[in-house]
Design an enzyme around this catalytic site. Structure first.
Site, PDB file in Angstrom:
ATOM      1  N   GLU A 117      44.837  18.141  59.513  1.00 21.94           N
ATOM      2  CA  GLU A 117      46.063  18.498  59.455  1.00 21.94           C
ATOM      3  C   GLU A 117      46.436  19.837  60.258  1.00 21.94           C
ATOM      4  OE1 GLU A 117      48.999  17.415  57.711  1.00 21.94           O
ATOM      5  OE2 GLU A 117      47.737  15.642  58.038  1.00 21.94           O
ATOM      6  N   ASN A 118      45.457  20.863  60.030  1.00 20.36           N
ATOM      7  CA  ASN A 118      45.420  22.120  60.773  1.00 20.36           C
ATOM      8  C   ASN A 118      45.769  22.171  62.351  1.00 20.36           C
ATOM      9  OD1 ASN A 118      46.229  23.251  58.438  1.00 20.36           O
ATOM     10  ND2 ASN A 118      43.751  24.254  58.272  1.00 20.36           N
ATOM     11  N   ALA A 138      46.395  33.736  56.561  1.00 19.92           N
ATOM     12  CA  ALA A 138      46.103  34.785  55.450  1.00 19.92           C
ATOM     13  C   ALA A 138      45.169  34.501  54.101  1.00 19.92           C
ATOM     14  CB  ALA A 138      47.326  35.699  54.976  1.00 19.92           C
ATOM     15  N   TYR A 144      27.146  35.313  58.106  1.00 18.37           N
ATOM     16  CA  TYR A 144      27.612  34.411  57.134  1.00 18.37           C
ATOM     17  C   TYR A 144      26.665  33.741  56.305  1.00 18.37           C
ATOM     18  CZ  TYR A 144      31.862  35.193  60.029  1.00 18.37           C
ATOM     19  OH  TYR A 144      32.834  35.611  60.794  1.00 18.37           O
ATOM     20  N   GLN A 180      41.625  18.794  56.064  1.00 12.74           N
ATOM     21  CA  GLN A 180      42.222  20.000  56.170  1.00 12.74           C
ATOM     22  C   GLN A 180      42.065  20.339  57.823  1.00 12.74           C
ATOM     23  OE1 GLN A 180      39.701  22.614  53.864  1.00 12.74           O
ATOM     24  NE2 GLN A 180      41.468  22.779  52.307  1.00 12.74           N
TER      25      GLN A 180
END
Length: 337
Positions: free
Chosen positions: A294-295, A209, A54, A291
């Protein structure tokens, strides 16, 4: 946060884990990346996934810096080996004994740790005898540099043979890391049944996705500025297959199902993969701390059978189920830069 056993091992992982593919060291500035890791820790995430490839090793370095000062025993660090690193020389890739040993030593330095909890074969290496690969992994475990061994995107047959050799070598092969989402279900027919038999748990990536299941991509419209679909550093080419009006229209039909469940579309997507009992953890990524916050609300949510049926009906023919896709998405020869 809820926790699940990784396969049939005694290792527990957070059912939502944090991954830094396509973000740390490339898309996201280091300070923002560290803020995302901090948000993950505050949300109860203990499991962190990365790989040496990465951002060509930079992602591991950023994660190592972000976890400095955190009690090592309180987190689980997963990294991987296979794809090209460094200048991409003939031995800078694959699962040879040479590359595995050099890669684990370099990963540990970048991650600022003495060991990783799970060391994963990032793909299957068709050019190295599996016996050589598994013997090298056995050495890594016996040297205390990794506690467990895992794979990523291996077929059912590859998992079966790898597990057989791992048992002979008396090392714990306990996980597989495939792509899995409402739209991409190719592991269900063969990989999951084989894994259940072998005691291997799935640590799945791309549960939303590549962002398509957030609903932010609308049929007939250009992708929003700053979204992954507009990222020229690698994100755009990963999401292209979903950016057609049929898929995007069907994703919009998930909104009333999410609203009924009291979830956002992204939370619904993450919750959905966690309904599969063979899934030990779902990896989320983030470019902003909010993010993550929230997730993680997808953790511990149980969907009813009726809701699962509604999801299947809404997505219909755009769901990819072909088990052959696992092998097709892996290189047939060792990749180079």
């Amino acid at each position: 946060m809820d926790f699940r056993y990784l396969g049939n091992s005694g290792l527990k992982v957070s059912e939502i884990s944090y991954g830094n593919w396509l973000t740390h060291g490339s898309q996201v500035e280091n300070e923002q990346a560290k803020a995302c890791v901090k948000a993950a820790l505050e949300a109860g995430i203990t499991t962190f996934d990365t790989a040496d490839t990465y951002a060509n090793t930079k992602a591991e370095s950023v994660l190592g810096e972000a976890l400095e000062g955190v009690r090592r025993e309180s987190v689980e660090i997963l990294t991987k080996v296979y794809w090209p690193t460094g200048p991409g020389g003939p031995n800078d890739t694959g699962l040879s004994r040479k590359h595995i040993h050099e890669s684990i030593n370099a990963s540990l330095k970048r991650l600022k740790t003495d060991y990783v909890d799970v060391y994963q074969a990032h793909r299957y290496d068709t050019e190295t005898p599996l016996e050589e690969t598994m013997e090298a992994f056995a050495d890594v475990v016996r040297q205390g540099k990794a506690l467990y061994i895992g794979t990523s995107e291996w077929t059912a047959e590859q998992l079966q043979e790898g597990h057989r050799l791992a048992r002979e070598l008396r090392i714990p092969l306990v996980s597989n890391q495939p792509q899995y989402s409402m739209l991409w279900r190719v592991i269900e027919a063969e990989v999951v049944p084989a894994s259940e038999e072998l005691g291997i748990g799935q640590v799945v990536f791309s549960p939303i996705a590549q962002g398509v299941l957030t609903g932010k991509y609308l049929p007939g419209q250009q992708p929003p500025e700053g979204s992954r679909a507009t990222d020229e550093k690698g994100g755009a080419n990963m999401i292209t297959r979903y950016l057609n009006d049929d898929v995007l229209t069907r994703v919009q039909q998930l909104k009333p199902i999410a609203e009924e469940a009291g979830l956002s579309l992204a939370q619904l997507a993450i919750t959905w993969v966690l309904q599969n009992p063979n899934v030990s953890s779902a990896i989320i990524g983030a470019s902003r701390p909010e993010q993550v916050t929230e997730n993680v609300k997808a953790a511990g949510v149980k969907l009813e059978e009726g809701q699962l049926k509604q999801i299947d009906e809404a997505l219909g023919s755009v769901i990819e189920r072909d088990p052959a896709k696992t092998a097709q998405n892996s290189p047939q020869t060792r990749p180079g830069r």
